[in-house]
Scaffold this active site. Structure first.
Site, PDB file in Angstrom:
ATOM      1  N   ARG A 101      21.294  33.912  83.793  1.00  0.00           N
ATOM      2  CA  ARG A 101      20.208  33.131  84.402  1.00  0.00           C
ATOM      3  C   ARG A 101      19.363  34.086  85.218  1.00  0.00           C
ATOM      4  O   ARG A 101      19.855  34.707  86.175  1.00  0.00           O
ATOM      5  CB  ARG A 101      20.774  32.031  85.309  1.00  0.00           C
ATOM      6  N   HIS A 128      14.881  26.829  78.965  1.00  0.00           N
ATOM      7  CA  HIS A 128      16.237  26.416  79.369  1.00  0.00           C
ATOM      8  C   HIS A 128      16.928  25.825  78.131  1.00  0.00           C
ATOM      9  O   HIS A 128      17.214  24.617  78.071  1.00  0.00           O
ATOM     10  CB  HIS A 128      16.147  25.401  80.505  1.00  0.00           C
ATOM     11  N   GLN A 131      20.244  23.655  78.320  1.00  0.00           N
ATOM     12  CA  GLN A 131      20.005  22.313  78.858  1.00  0.00           C
ATOM     13  C   GLN A 131      19.456  21.402  77.762  1.00  0.00           C
ATOM     14  O   GLN A 131      19.860  20.242  77.631  1.00  0.00           O
ATOM     15  CB  GLN A 131      19.027  22.383  80.030  1.00  0.00           C
ATOM     16  N   ASP A 224      11.941  16.475  85.576  1.00  0.00           N
ATOM     17  CA  ASP A 224      12.660  17.563  86.241  1.00  0.00           C
ATOM     18  C   ASP A 224      12.072  17.690  87.638  1.00  0.00           C
ATOM     19  O   ASP A 224      10.991  17.149  87.920  1.00  0.00           O
ATOM     20  CB  ASP A 224      12.475  18.869  85.431  1.00  0.00           C
ATOM     21  N   CYS A 264      17.709  16.767  84.116  1.00  0.00           N
ATOM     22  CA  CYS A 264      18.640  17.890  83.983  1.00  0.00           C
ATOM     23  C   CYS A 264      19.409  18.169  85.273  1.00  0.00           C
ATOM     24  O   CYS A 264      20.422  18.864  85.235  1.00  0.00           O
ATOM     25  CB  CYS A 264      17.899  19.132  83.499  1.00  0.00           C
ATOM     26  N   ARG A 292      26.611  19.653  78.852  1.00  0.00           N
ATOM     27  CA  ARG A 292      26.367  21.097  78.963  1.00  0.00           C
ATOM     28  C   ARG A 292      27.575  21.881  78.455  1.00  0.00           C
ATOM     29  O   ARG A 292      27.440  22.867  77.731  1.00  0.00           O
ATOM     30  CB  ARG A 292      26.062  21.480  80.425  1.00  0.00           C
TER      31      ARG A 292
HETATM   32  N1   CP Z   1      20.545  21.773  85.105  1.00  0.00           N
HETATM   33  C1   CP Z   1      21.001  22.955  85.536  1.00  0.00           C
HETATM   34  O1   CP Z   1      20.743  24.011  84.911  1.00  0.00           O
HETATM   35  O2   CP Z   1      21.780  22.876  86.635  1.00  0.00           O
HETATM   36  P1   CP Z   1      22.136  24.091  87.615  1.00  0.00           P
HETATM   37  O3   CP Z   1      20.809  24.660  88.091  1.00  0.00           O
HETATM   38  O4   CP Z   1      22.924  23.476  88.720  1.00  0.00           O
HETATM   39  O5   CP Z   1      22.917  25.114  86.859  1.00  0.00           O
END
Ligand code: CP
Length: 313
Positions: A101, A128, A131, A224, A264, A292
C-alpha cells in the site's frame, strides 16, 4: 510468467471471473487449497494507514499455509532510505510475493519491475483493485450474475475507488455510473480505458454530475470517504463540495427497491453516508469487509501460480 495485480485491468474478464469463483470457493472452505504451504513468505508493506487490508491479508496468507512478513513503511522509507529498485531486488530474494500500500502508482510499477516476484496493489492513490474484487464478490453473492447489473458510485470520482469501479465494473460487464462534480471527474484516460473494456464485455460506463440521475434504478449504491488519505487538510472544503452526493435515505430512494449498499470503509456517518443507510437493511458492508480475505487469497493463488490454471485457459 510473473503475474502481478497493480491495477484492476491487469486481469482479463475471464481471469477476473476465475478469481471471483476461486474467492467464492475459499469462502465456502477456507482451507481447501494451500498454495503458500511451506510456509512461503509474503511481504506486506504499508506506507499508509490500514485496518482491513492488513488483517485480511495476514489472515488469508495464514490460511493459504504461508507466512506474512510485515515491513514497516515508516522504517523502510522506500524511495528515500533506499531506492525502490534496490528494495525490490532485496525483497524478491526473500519472499514469494509483495503486497504494498503506497502513494503513486508508479512506485508499485517500479517495485514490480525490479522484484522478480508478483506484486499486489493494496491501495495506491490511483487504484484499489483488491477492494473492488471484494465488492464484486459481494454483488455476486446477492445477485448471481454481475453482467448487466447497474452500480452508482457517489463522491470523488477521481479517487482510487472511482477509478477501480470503472475498470473492474467494466470488466465484469456492469453498467458503472460515477456521480461526481466536474472538478472531481474520473481521469479521462481511465474513463476511456473503461469504455474500451465495456465495449468488449457488454458493460457501460459514464460520469454524471447529477447523483439522482446516476442512482436511478441501480442495483448497487456505493460511496467512499470524501477525504482520502493525504487529503486531510481539504476536509472542510470537500464536505461542502460533496454534500449533494451523500448516500442517505433520500438518495437511496432513487435506486431499485432491491438495491444493496456498499462502502469500502472506514465510513463517516453523517458525511458521505447516513447512519440509517450504513446500518440499515440494505447495507452489505460487513460481508464486503469479510470478502477482502477471500478475494485476496484468490489473487495470491492466481499470482503465485503465474496466471490461470491450464484447465481454465
Ligand atoms: N477498505 C480498506 O482498504 O480498508 P483499510 O484502509 O482499513 O485497509
Amino acid at each position: 510468467m510473473i503475474r502481478s495485480l497493480l491495477r484492476d485491468d491487469d486481469l482479463t474478464a475471464a481471469e477476473q471471473a476465475h478469481v471471483l469463483a476461486r474467492a467464492a470457493a475459499f469462502q465456502r472452505d477456507p482451507h481447501h487449497a494451500r498454495p503458500l504451504a511451506g510456509p512461503k513468505a509474503v511481504a506486506m508493506i504499508f506506507d499508509k494507514q490500514t485496518l482491513r487490508t492488513q488483517v485480511s491479508f495476514s489472515a488469508g496468507i495464514a490460511e493459504l499455509g504461508g507466512a506474512a512478513v510485515m515491513v514497516d513503511g515508516a522504517l523502510a522509507r522506500i524511495g528515500e532510505r533506499e531506492s525502490i529498485a534496490d528494495v525490490g531486488r532485496v525483497l524478491g530474494r526473500q519472499v514469494e510475493a509483495i503486497v504494498w500500500r503506497t502513494y503513486e502508482q508508479r512506485r508499485l510499477e517500479e517495485m514490480a519491475h525490479w522484484s522478480g516476484v508478483p506484486v499486489v496493489n493494496a491501495l495506491t492513490d490511483e487504484f484499489h483493485p483488491c477492494q473492488l474484487l471484494a465488492d464484486l464478490l459481494t454483488v455476486r453473492e446477492e445477485f448471481g450474475e454481475l453482467a448487466g447489473r447497474k452500480v452508482a458510485f457517489l463522491g470523488d470520482g477521481a479517487c482510487n475507488m472511482g477509478h477501480s469501479w470503472l475498470l473492474a465494473g467494466a470488466l465484469a460487464g456492469m453498467d458503472v455510473r460515477i456521480a461526481a462534480p466536474a472538478a472531481f471527474a474520473p481521469a479521462p484516460e481511465i474513463l476511456e480505458r473503461a469504455a474500451a473494456i465495456a465495449a468488449g464485455t457488454g458493460g457501460a460506463v459514464a460520469h454524471l454530475e447529477d447523483p439522482v440521475a446516476a442512482l436511478e434504478g441501480v442495483d448497487v449504491a456505493t460511496t467512499d470517504t470524501w477525504v482520502s488519505m493525504g487529503k486531510e487538510d481539504e476536509a472542510a472544503e470537500r464536505a461542502r463540495i460533496f454534500g449533494p452526493y451523500a448516500l442517505d435515505e433520500a438518495a437511496l430512494a432513487h435506486a431499485a427497491d432491491h438495491a444493496i449498499v456498499l462502502h469500502c470503509l472506514p465510513a463517516y456517518r453523517g458525511k458521505e453516508i447516513s447512519a440509517a443507510v450504513l446500518d440499515g437493511p440494505r447495507s452489505r458492508v460487513w460481508d464486503q469487509a469479510e470478502n477482502r480475505r477471500h478475494v485476496q487469497k484468490a489473487v495470491l493463488e492466481f499470482c503465485v501460480a503465474g496466471g490461470l490454471p491450464v484447465e481454465a485457459v
